[in-house]
Structure formats: C-alpha cells, structure tokens
Design a protein around this motif. Structure first.
Motif, PDB file in Angstrom:
ATOM      1  N   ASP A  43       0.854  -1.187   0.000  1.00 52.12           N
ATOM      2  CA  ASP A  43       0.000   0.000   0.000  1.00 52.12           C
ATOM      3  C   ASP A  43       0.893   1.241   0.000  1.00 52.12           C
ATOM      4  OD1 ASP A  43      -1.973  -1.855   0.222  1.00 52.12           O
ATOM      5  OD2 ASP A  43      -2.596  -1.308   2.253  1.00 52.12           O
ATOM      6  N   SER A  44       0.513   2.249  -0.791  1.00 51.76           N
ATOM      7  CA  SER A  44       1.413   3.384  -1.039  1.00 51.76           C
ATOM      8  C   SER A  44       1.382   4.457   0.044  1.00 51.76           C
ATOM      9  CB  SER A  44       1.074   4.022  -2.393  1.00 51.76           C
ATOM     10  OG  SER A  44      -0.183   4.679  -2.353  1.00 51.76           O
TER      11      SER A  44
ATOM     12  N   ALA B 188       9.634   3.371  -2.103  1.00 52.51           N
ATOM     13  CA  ALA B 188       8.927   2.456  -2.988  1.00 52.51           C
ATOM     14  C   ALA B 188       9.904   1.775  -3.951  1.00 52.51           C
ATOM     15  CB  ALA B 188       7.848   3.205  -3.763  1.00 52.51           C
TER      16      ALA B 188
ATOM     17  N   TRP C 141       0.779  -3.798  -6.268  1.00 47.68           N
ATOM     18  CA  TRP C 141       1.030  -2.475  -5.691  1.00 47.68           C
ATOM     19  C   TRP C 141      -0.277  -1.686  -5.621  1.00 47.68           C
ATOM     20  CZ3 TRP C 141       5.896  -0.385  -4.241  1.00 47.68           C
ATOM     21  CH2 TRP C 141       6.972  -1.256  -4.405  1.00 47.68           C
ATOM     22  N   CYS C 142      -0.876  -1.624  -4.434  1.00 44.98           N
ATOM     23  CA  CYS C 142      -2.116  -0.865  -4.225  1.00 44.98           C
ATOM     24  C   CYS C 142      -1.730   0.601  -3.997  1.00 44.98           C
ATOM     25  CB  CYS C 142      -2.881  -1.427  -3.032  1.00 44.98           C
ATOM     26  SG  CYS C 142      -3.364  -3.162  -3.257  1.00 44.98           S
ATOM     27  N   THR C 143      -2.184   1.468  -4.899  1.00 46.38           N
ATOM     28  CA  THR C 143      -1.607   2.814  -5.012  1.00 46.38           C
ATOM     29  C   THR C 143      -2.688   3.890  -5.015  1.00 46.38           C
ATOM     30  OG1 THR C 143       0.118   1.818  -6.395  1.00 46.38           O
ATOM     31  CG2 THR C 143      -0.053   4.228  -6.405  1.00 46.38           C
TER      32      THR C 143
ATOM     33  N   HIS D  39       0.720   9.389  -6.138  1.00 46.89           N
ATOM     34  CA  HIS D  39       1.815   8.949  -5.269  1.00 46.89           C
ATOM     35  C   HIS D  39       3.084   8.593  -6.032  1.00 46.89           C
ATOM     36  CE1 HIS D  39      -0.361   7.982  -1.219  1.00 46.89           C
ATOM     37  NE2 HIS D  39      -0.645   9.177  -1.683  1.00 46.89           N
ATOM     38  N   TYR D  40       2.966   8.057  -7.248  1.00 45.12           N
ATOM     39  CA  TYR D  40       4.147   7.620  -7.984  1.00 45.12           C
ATOM     40  C   TYR D  40       4.142   8.206  -9.391  1.00 45.12           C
ATOM     41  CZ  TYR D  40       4.259   4.035  -4.280  1.00 45.12           C
ATOM     42  OH  TYR D  40       4.275   3.396  -3.078  1.00 45.12           O
TER      43      TYR D  40
ATOM     44  N   ILE E  39      -0.201  -3.216 -10.895  1.00 49.45           N
ATOM     45  CA  ILE E  39      -0.621  -1.933 -10.328  1.00 49.45           C
ATOM     46  C   ILE E  39      -2.096  -2.034  -9.966  1.00 49.45           C
ATOM     47  CG2 ILE E  39      -0.830   0.552 -10.693  1.00 49.45           C
ATOM     48  CD1 ILE E  39       1.346   0.172 -12.909  1.00 49.45           C
TER      49      ILE E  39
ATOM     50  N   HIS F  94      -5.619   1.851  -4.440  1.00 49.68           N
ATOM     51  CA  HIS F  94      -5.710   1.923  -2.979  1.00 49.68           C
ATOM     52  C   HIS F  94      -6.712   3.033  -2.658  1.00 49.68           C
ATOM     53  CE1 HIS F  94      -4.512   0.914   0.978  1.00 49.68           C
ATOM     54  NE2 HIS F  94      -3.757   1.973   1.233  1.00 49.68           N
TER      55      HIS F  94
ATOM     56  N   LEU G  11      -5.996   7.233 -11.293  1.00 50.48           N
ATOM     57  CA  LEU G  11      -4.827   6.355 -11.228  1.00 50.48           C
ATOM     58  C   LEU G  11      -4.600   5.637 -12.557  1.00 50.48           C
ATOM     59  CD1 LEU G  11      -2.539   5.145  -9.554  1.00 50.48           C
ATOM     60  CD2 LEU G  11      -4.118   3.346  -8.836  1.00 50.48           C
TER      61      LEU G  11
ATOM     62  N   CYS H  27      -1.009   5.704 -14.582  1.00 48.58           N
ATOM     63  CA  CYS H  27      -0.146   4.537 -14.813  1.00 48.58           C
ATOM     64  C   CYS H  27      -0.293   3.946 -16.207  1.00 48.58           C
ATOM     65  CB  CYS H  27      -0.415   3.463 -13.762  1.00 48.58           C
ATOM     66  SG  CYS H  27      -2.028   2.638 -13.905  1.00 48.58           S
TER      67      CYS H  27
END
Length: 555
Positions: free
Chosen positions: A262-263, A271, A287-289, A293-294, A309, A312, A346, A350
């Motif tokens: 989790d992020s 990370a 990867w729960c995001t 965040h990224y 991916i 979250h 998200l 991504c």
C-alpha cells in the motif's frame, strides 16, 4: 450422471429471528470453488432426480412434503448417502436424529476427532443459525455448546446419513461478509473489522511461544467449509463412488502465497527500494496505489518486473485543522463517485487497467454495497477483509480462501462478480512477529488457501521489516508454495470456475472454456491415492486444458 445432487428451494429459509434468508444457495460457491462436480435439483424432490449409489446434500432445514420425505427415505434405504445441514428437514426417522428448536449461535466440539469428517479440526467452529438436534438411533460425533448434539451419523437399511444441526453454509457466509457497518460520524476511523461477527474472546487463541499475544490463528469459516467437503467425500466412500475434482491451485500446489503493498507515506525512494527487494527475492507483487503517489517511470518499472498496479481507494485521509493535534473532517468521501474518480485518475497516471483494489486503512461502510460498486467499475478483485491492528491478526473473517460475495437478503440470490482475497497480516516484525507470520503461513497451507502478506513501502526502510519480508518469502518457497499477484489469482480462479465435468456411462470427461495450463485433477477418494486432501487420498494428474476441447479422465 454426476453422483452428487444438491437439493434447493426458491423460498429460502426462515431464520431464528423470523426473517427469511437465501444464504443456503451459497452451497454453489463452496462446492464450485472446491472443484467438486454436482447437480442442482429444485424442489419438489422426485425419485428420478436421484441417481442410485450417489450422495444427496440438503443444504438447510427445509419444510419437505411427505412425498419428498418418502422419496429420500427410499433413496437411503436402497444404499444412498444423505447429508442434511442445518437440521433434519423432517427426515428424523431416516437420519437417526430429531429436530427440536432453533439454534441461533453455538460452538462445535468433536467427540471423535479421529472421525474422517471432524479429524484434526482446531478452530472454535463458531456457528450461527440452524436447529438443535438430538440423536435417536444415530451416533453423535460432535456436540454444540449449550445445545446438545450437533453432528449425528446413522445407518438406515443399506444407506448412510450424516446430520448437522448448525447451519454451516449460513455461518460461512455470515463470517466472511460480516455485519452492516454504520456510516462514520466525524473523523472516526472505521475499518472492515468493525463488521466482524467472530468473537475476540472465543475465536482468538494465544500465539504459541508468545504469551499473552492473541490472534485469529484458525480460519473458522474454512474449517466449516472443510466439514462440508469432508462429508461429501465420506458419503462417496460409503456409496463406493469416485469422482474427478479440479484442485484449487496449479501443479498440485497445496497453497499459494500473495504479497501486496500500500502506497501510504508517498515516498518514491522507499517504494523503489521495496521494488528492488521484490526483485532480489524474485516475487511478483500487487502495488495498491493512491492517485498522485508515484510517477509513470516507476509504474513502468513495476509492470516490467511482472508485478501488478492496483488501486488503494482512500476515504480515510483527514485534513489537519489549525490545531495540528486533531484531525479535521476527511476531504475524501466514501461513495461510488469518489471510488470511480480515484480509479480513473490512477488509470490515467499509470496507463494500465486496474483490476484490484484494497481500501486505505481497510475502510468499510455498509455490508455489500462496496462490492457492488467494484462490480460496476470492473474492479475484479477486492482485498480489504483482513486485520488492520495487531489485535485482529490472522483470520478475522474466518478464512484464507478467495470467495465471491452473495446478496443473501435478496430473493434473486445474486452473486456479486468480485473476488475477495482475504488479507492475513501486515508488515512482519512491525505489526506481528516473523514467528506468527510463519505460523499463519502454515495454517494457510493446512487449509489450502492464500497466504496474503502486506508490506508497506514506508515501513520496509526498516531493516527488521525487510528481514521479515525475506524470511517469509524464503520460508514459503522452501515449502514449494508459489507466489502469485492478485491479477494472476483472479485469472486462475475465474478460468477454473469455467471447467466442467461430465459423466456418461461411467466415463468422466472434462472441458474448459479457456486455456488452463498446469491444472490439477484429483480422482477419488481411493485407498491407493498418491496425495491426501481433506483427510482422503486421491490420484493426481496435472494437465494443460485447451479452450473448447474435451478430455477423458483416467482413473
């Protein structure tokens, strides 16, 4: 014909509180996930619907007509096996037990733990609903706390019967899906465990070698599943029938492992360090995001490693007021539109489709609405049913098997097309010891489920937590347990649910709608089987099933 028949009733069942439930139809999920072929027959029960030398399962106590009782009595007299769950359904003389009154809640205790149905079960066997029963001519193999007899085995002329007073199927569904959770008022932290139906005092036990540390060490719902599955196998032994079973996992693995992240903490450097660590131990993870965040380069690196991916969903983060010691009102909302907005944002960031979600802080409201939102959005996997604090470590929702929810309060009995993968524990050496993590992994293997470990990037900068991750990966790899992402588990489970068995003139065939490589087919139960599952022995074949092509199954 397939030698297992399940009797169903569109009217559902009346609970101890007078309400009507359709939970008993969840027998489809239990047997379907177990890979056991069966036929469904809706009432009325007719003689031509019941093959000779077969097993009939009545999944809850039904108000059978006398003509149906006569049909089932004749079936057993001629050598059939009858399993009655949740009461006798008026078949008292056939079952060697009489039904007395409602049984709202109880715990089972095996009297003969060497019996193949109850052997080695270790949980509290916490049950809800059903009927209190009393053995007449049958033998008692388990009792219910404060309610007398619970499981009665009997012979009736040439046949065999097994009766459960507690409603095992209602209990499994209740434990997994939990109670309704009221909406939050103000900055209140609400997680899924708030809806837990298991008991902190009765269903937790002390962790071995950790005095005073209690956890949900035994998966109660999975042990109730095991009672049903073992009963079916026991019935097959009595009628001298063998069947093919599609085993849970590829290559006859007893279990699988899964790791998610989790992020929380929004630290890209940490990370990246965690991603490097998963490369080092050679596992693909989920990867729960949260949105924002990224960066895209990191997402591309996740995908290049073969990892997944996921979303979250955050409906828990609070703004800080002027007085920084107190959180203010959440700036994120619990609701379908917020979930959709975060999913869409998200996905744009991504550039990947998102199949899996775990809620930040395992946030939850209501009972089944969130599953329905996920279904609407095409989120195929959910992961929020698990421990969020050390006091709830282990199996607070009773299991380690993946499951599909069902709206048991609806007359239409709809299943919700979202696969739940329960969470086992978080951040070894921070929220629990490696010793406990290993113990929970062993329990998962014993029950053939998924050992799901969550590691936060924000915590894996700690050497102890990194050591915990390395330890649990090595421990499970040494036991031959494969690691799979949530997306891989989802694809595997959905494909295997499309596999169908057919029996014509005593010859079994299998057919799959989609390719399913490394599928394991067990044949039994048989005394000379090469592998043991649920206390019975089976022969094993690992095959690659091709889409649309049938295959004969050799004994």
């Amino acid at each position: 014909m397939i030698p297992i028949t399940v009797i169903l009733d569109t009217d559902g069942q009346v609970l101890a509180n007078g309400q009507r439930s359709w939970a008993g139809h969840y027998v489809r999920e239990i047997l379907g996930h177990a890979g056991i072929p069966f036929e469904e027959k809706y009432r009325p029960v007719l003689a031509e619907d019941l093959p000779e030398r077969s097993v009939v399962l009545v999944p809850w106590s039904m108000a059978l007509e006398q003509s149906e009782i006569d049909v089932l009595k004749a079936f057993v007299s001629a050598g059939g096996a009858l399993i009655a769950l949740g009461g006798t359904s008026g078949l008292d003389t056939v079952l060697g037990a009489e039904e007395q009154w409602e049984l709202p809640e109880t715990y089972l205790t095996a009297l003969h733990n060497g019996h193949p149905v109850t052997r080695d079960l270790q949980s509290s066997l916490h049950c809800f609903e059903g009927r209190r029963i009393k053995a007449t001519s049958g033998g008692v193999i388990a009792r219910a706390a404060g309610a007398g007899d619970a499981i009665v085995e009997s012979r009736h002329e040439e046949g065999w019967t097994l009766t459960f007073g507690p409603d095992l199927i209602f209990s499994i569904l209740a434990i997994q899906q939990g109670f309704e959770i009221a909406p939050a008022i103000g900055p209140t932290r609400i997680d899924a465990v708030k809806g837990m139906v298991l008991d902190l005092d009765r269903d937790r036990v002390e962790v071995p070698d950790e005095p005073g540390n209690l956890a949900f060490l035994e998966p109660v719902a999975d042990e109730l599943r095991a009672l049903i599955i073992r009963s079916v196998f026991c019935g097959l032994r009595h009628v001298k029938q063998q069947i093919p079973i599609l085993w849970y996992w590829p290559d006859n693995a007893p279990s699988v492992a899964h790791m998610s992240h989790d992020s929380d903490g929004v630290d890209l450097e940490k990370a990246r360090s965690l991603l490097d660590l998963t490369r080092e131990v050679d596992v693909q993870t989920t990867w729960c995001t949260m949105q924002g965040h990224y960066d895209r380069a990191f997402f591309d690196d996740i995908v290049a490693h073969g990892s997944e991916i996921a979303l979250h969903y955050d409906a828990q983060t609070f703004l800080i007021t002027a007085d920084e010691r107190k959180p203010g009102v959440s700036h994120l909302k619990w609701g379908y539109e917020e979930l959709k907005a975060q999913r869409d944002a998200l996905a744009r960031e991504c550039g990947q489709p998102l199949l899996t979600n775990k809620n930040h802080n395992l946030r939850w409201e209501g009972r089944l609405a969130f599953f329905k939102w996920c279904e609407q959005l095409g989120i195929a996997v959910e992961q929020s049913r698990g421990p969020n604090t050390p006091y709830s470590n282990g199996f607070p929702f009773g299991g380690c098997h993946p499951w599909f929810p069902m709206d048991d309060e609806s007359e239409d009995r709809p299943f919700i097309d979202v696969l739940e993968i329960p969470l086992t524990v978080q951040d070894l050496n921070r929220r629990c010891s490696v010793h406990l993590g290993r113990h929970l992994a062993d329990q998962t293997i014993r029950h053939y489920g998924i050992a799901h470990f969550l590691f936060h990037p924000n915590h894996t900068s700690d050497d102890d937590v990194r050591g915990g991750l390395r330890d649990i990966v090595g421990y499970l790899k040494d036991k031959g347990i494969p690691w799979m992402t949530a997306a891989a588990i989802n694809q595997w489970e959905r494909r295997r649910r499309e596999v169908k068995f057919d029996c014509q003139d005593g010859e079994w065939h299998v057919r799959s709608n989609e390719d399913l490589n490394h599928a394991t087919i067990l044949v039994g139960p048989t005394d000379d089987g090469v592998t043991e599952r649920y206390g019975y022995r089976f022969n094993v074949g690992v095959v690659d099933l091709e889409a649309g092509k049938g295959m004969a199954i050799a004994e």
